[in-house]
Design an enzyme around this catalytic site. Structure first.
Site, PDB file in Angstrom:
ATOM      1  N   GLY A   1       0.967  -1.259  -0.272  1.00 27.29           N
ATOM      2  CA  GLY A   1       0.115  -0.134   0.011  1.00 27.29           C
ATOM      3  C   GLY A   1       0.654   1.252  -0.156  1.00 27.29           C
ATOM      4  N   CYS A   2       0.492   2.192   0.768  1.00 31.46           N
ATOM      5  CA  CYS A   2       1.043   3.666   0.294  1.00 31.46           C
ATOM      6  C   CYS A   2       2.046   3.068   1.414  1.00 31.46           C
ATOM      7  CB  CYS A   2      -0.396   4.546   1.402  1.00 31.46           C
ATOM      8  SG  CYS A   2       1.341   6.360   1.746  1.00 31.46           S
ATOM      9  N   PHE A   3       3.320   3.995   1.019  1.00 29.36           N
ATOM     10  CA  PHE A   3       4.462   3.700   1.211  1.00 29.36           C
ATOM     11  C   PHE A   3       4.422   4.500   2.751  1.00 29.36           C
ATOM     12  CE2 PHE A   3       6.849   6.289  -2.612  1.00 29.36           C
ATOM     13  CZ  PHE A   3       5.856   7.227  -2.222  1.00 29.36           C
TER      14      PHE A   3
END
Length: 196
Positions: free
Chosen positions: A27-29
């Protein structure tokens, strides 16, 4: 996501720690980076892109969904303090939901897929065995969809993405998505956290 501590992998291949490096996408880093920065033994965490071409490795292109990159982190660690099995335990148990295909929560698209980009055969073998172990144990109510790929290249993201969760604790997305994961780490894996 499980609410209990996932078991460690049944076996640890020391060769998986030889590079003391792994690239993870969940997902979002910002969120995955935020979790791993809390672990003792982590030497560095860099947010970036894996799975696509260098010419497209920038935030605008990756967020458009038009490239094959995943938002990912490159994790370097001290295997005397943290081993690959523990990294996998945290990845599947806290850092993201490995049962959600091509997205995490409201972040939808292949750039937010669950993936591990391995550096050697020992890492790949451990990931495959651990996924089979977790599936057999019934820890998750849905199948694990984490992809497994050899790492071709990792491209660091723009500087403003680095260490984003720590530098922006009041940002609404960080409050809603990253902080609960960091809190779950503190609750489920207190023994792995850095000493203050």
């Amino acid at each position: 996501m499980p609410t209990n501590v996932l078991p460690l992998p049944d076996w640890q291949d020391p060769e998986a720690d030889v590079p003391a490096r792994v690239v993870l996408a969940g997902g979002c880093f910002w969120c995955v980076e935020g979790v791993y920065r809390e672990l003792a033994g982590v030497r560095s965490v860099v947010s970036g892109y894996a799975g696509g071409q260098e010419k497209d490795a920038n935030y605008r292109a990756v967020c458009s969904g038009a490239t094959d990159h995943a938002e990912a982190i490159e994790l370097r660690y001290d295997p005397q303090q943290l081993h690959f099995g523990q990294i996998l335990q945290v990845f599947f148990g806290v850092a993201h939901d490995p049962t959600q295909r091509d997205g995490q929560g409201n972040d939808i698209g292949r750039q937010y897929r669950s993936a591990i980009f391995f550096l050697n055969d020992a890492q790949a073998d451990m990931v495959r065995a651990y996924i089979a172990q977790l599936e057999k144990s019934g820890c998750f109510s849905q199948p694990i969809v984490t992809e497994l790929h050899a790492l071709d290249a990792f491209y660091p993201a723009e500087e403003y993405h680095q260490d984003y969760a720590r530098r922006n604790p009041d940002q609404p997305y960080i409050c809603a998505v990253a902080q609960p994961k960091i809190q779950a780490l503190a609750s489920l894996f207190p023994q792995y956290r850095r000493k203050s």
